[in-house]
Enzyme design. Structure first.
Site, mmCIF file in Angstrom:
data_model
loop_
_atom_site.group_PDB
_atom_site.id
_atom_site.type_symbol
_atom_site.label_atom_id
_atom_site.label_comp_id
_atom_site.label_asym_id
_atom_site.label_seq_id
_atom_site.Cartn_x
_atom_site.Cartn_y
_atom_site.Cartn_z
ATOM 1 N N HIS A 1 1.794 4.267 -3.028
ATOM 2 C CA HIS A 1 1.675 5.353 -2.870
ATOM 3 C C HIS A 1 3.068 6.285 -3.522
ATOM 4 O O HIS A 1 3.002 7.352 -3.887
ATOM 5 C CB HIS A 1 1.533 6.288 -1.566
ATOM 6 N N CYS B 1 -4.503 -0.734 -10.443
ATOM 7 C CA CYS B 1 -3.170 -0.384 -9.894
ATOM 8 C C CYS B 1 -2.195 -1.106 -10.241
ATOM 9 O O CYS B 1 -1.248 -0.273 -10.282
ATOM 10 C CB CYS B 1 -3.526 -0.668 -8.402
ATOM 11 N N HIS C 1 -5.843 6.253 -3.260
ATOM 12 C CA HIS C 1 -6.601 5.025 -2.940
ATOM 13 C C HIS C 1 -7.601 4.695 -3.852
ATOM 14 O O HIS C 1 -8.110 5.417 -4.680
ATOM 15 C CB HIS C 1 -7.302 5.543 -1.636
ATOM 16 N N CYS C 2 -7.586 3.104 -3.601
ATOM 17 C CA CYS C 2 -8.575 2.685 -4.903
ATOM 18 C C CYS C 2 -9.743 2.266 -4.304
ATOM 19 O O CYS C 2 -9.988 1.812 -3.022
ATOM 20 C CB CYS C 2 -7.661 1.305 -5.298
ATOM 21 N N HIS D 1 0.929 -1.397 0.051
ATOM 22 C CA HIS D 1 -0.105 0.025 0.166
ATOM 23 C C HIS D 1 0.884 1.283 0.037
ATOM 24 O O HIS D 1 0.773 2.229 -0.772
ATOM 25 C CB HIS D 1 -0.892 -0.016 1.124
ATOM 26 N N GLU D 2 1.828 1.289 0.964
ATOM 27 C CA GLU D 2 2.723 2.526 0.966
ATOM 28 C C GLU D 2 3.559 2.658 -0.160
ATOM 29 O O GLU D 2 3.767 3.810 -0.666
ATOM 30 C CB GLU D 2 3.261 2.628 2.510
ATOM 31 N N CYS E 1 -8.349 -4.427 -3.258
ATOM 32 C CA CYS E 1 -7.075 -3.965 -3.624
ATOM 33 C C CYS E 1 -6.286 -3.432 -2.500
ATOM 34 O O CYS E 1 -6.770 -2.757 -1.466
ATOM 35 C CB CYS E 1 -7.229 -2.837 -4.697
HETATM 36 ZN ZN LIG Z 1 -3.069 5.225 1.821
HETATM 37 ZN ZN LIG Z 2 -6.545 -0.873 -6.987
#
Ligand SMILES: [Zn+2]
Ligand SMILES: [Zn+2]
Length: 172
Positions: free
Chosen positions: A128, A162, A134-135, A124-125, A140
């Site tokens: 970014h 993504c 954000h999805c 996740h990070e 996801c």
């Molecule tokens: Zn985030």
């Molecule tokens: Zn996604």
């Protein structure tokens, strides 16, 4: 890179998942000491921006992404805690294992759960840092999690959209 004490198995898991999901080489960088400069004594938590800045200072000409992993509980002033933080479309990111442990919720320790949660937050990070926001797809890893149930609902991977966005970034 570790920021303070982090179990080796956490790194092994992150390394494997990140390499698999991004196709990028992953190396474990030098460890940083426990970030005492970032401690807020009143909150008994660590300032996420201060920890992130410490990680970014390690760049020293390195052009890849820098992911710090810490056992310290992180916060930003407007939130009671964060699982992690990243420079959007930048180089540095940090995740905290503090609230990914079952023990935090008064439950007995579960290593495989800890490792899967840690890998999700790492993806996740890092997402970014590749410029992803954000999805809307709740499965996801780029969807926003504000509690541990939302972390557990995510699958340990980027959705097709993504995933393609990261591929595009990596190619450049
Ligand atoms: Zn985030
Ligand atoms: Zn996604």
């Amino acid at each position: 890179m570790a920021v303070g004490d982090v179990p080796l198995e956490v790194f092994a898991s992150i390394r494997a998942v990140v390499a698999e999901q991004t196709g990028l080489p992953v190396v474990v960088g030098p460890s940083l000491p426990q970030p005492e400069h970032a401690l807020d004594a009143k909150r008994r938590q660590y300032s996420s921006p201060a920890v992130l800045a410490g990680i970014f200072r390690q760049a020293n000409g390195f052009s890849g992404k820098l992911l710090g992993v810490t056992g310290c509980d992180l916060f930003i002033p407007m939130l009671s805690f964060v699982y992690g933080q990243a420079q959007l479309d930048g180089q540095a990111a940090v995740i905290s294992t503090a609230r990914l442990r079952q023990e935090f919720y008064g439950l007995s320790s579960n290593t495989s759960l800890l490792l899967s949660r840690t890998a999700k937050e790492a993806l996740h990070e890092l997402g970014h840092t590749f410029g992803l926001i954000h999805c809307a797809d709740k499965s996801c890893v780029m969807s926003l999690s504000t509690n541990i149930h939302q972390v557990d609902l995510k699958l340990g991977r980027y959705c097709a959209v993504c995933s393609r966005a990261i591929e595009e970034k990596v190619k450049r």
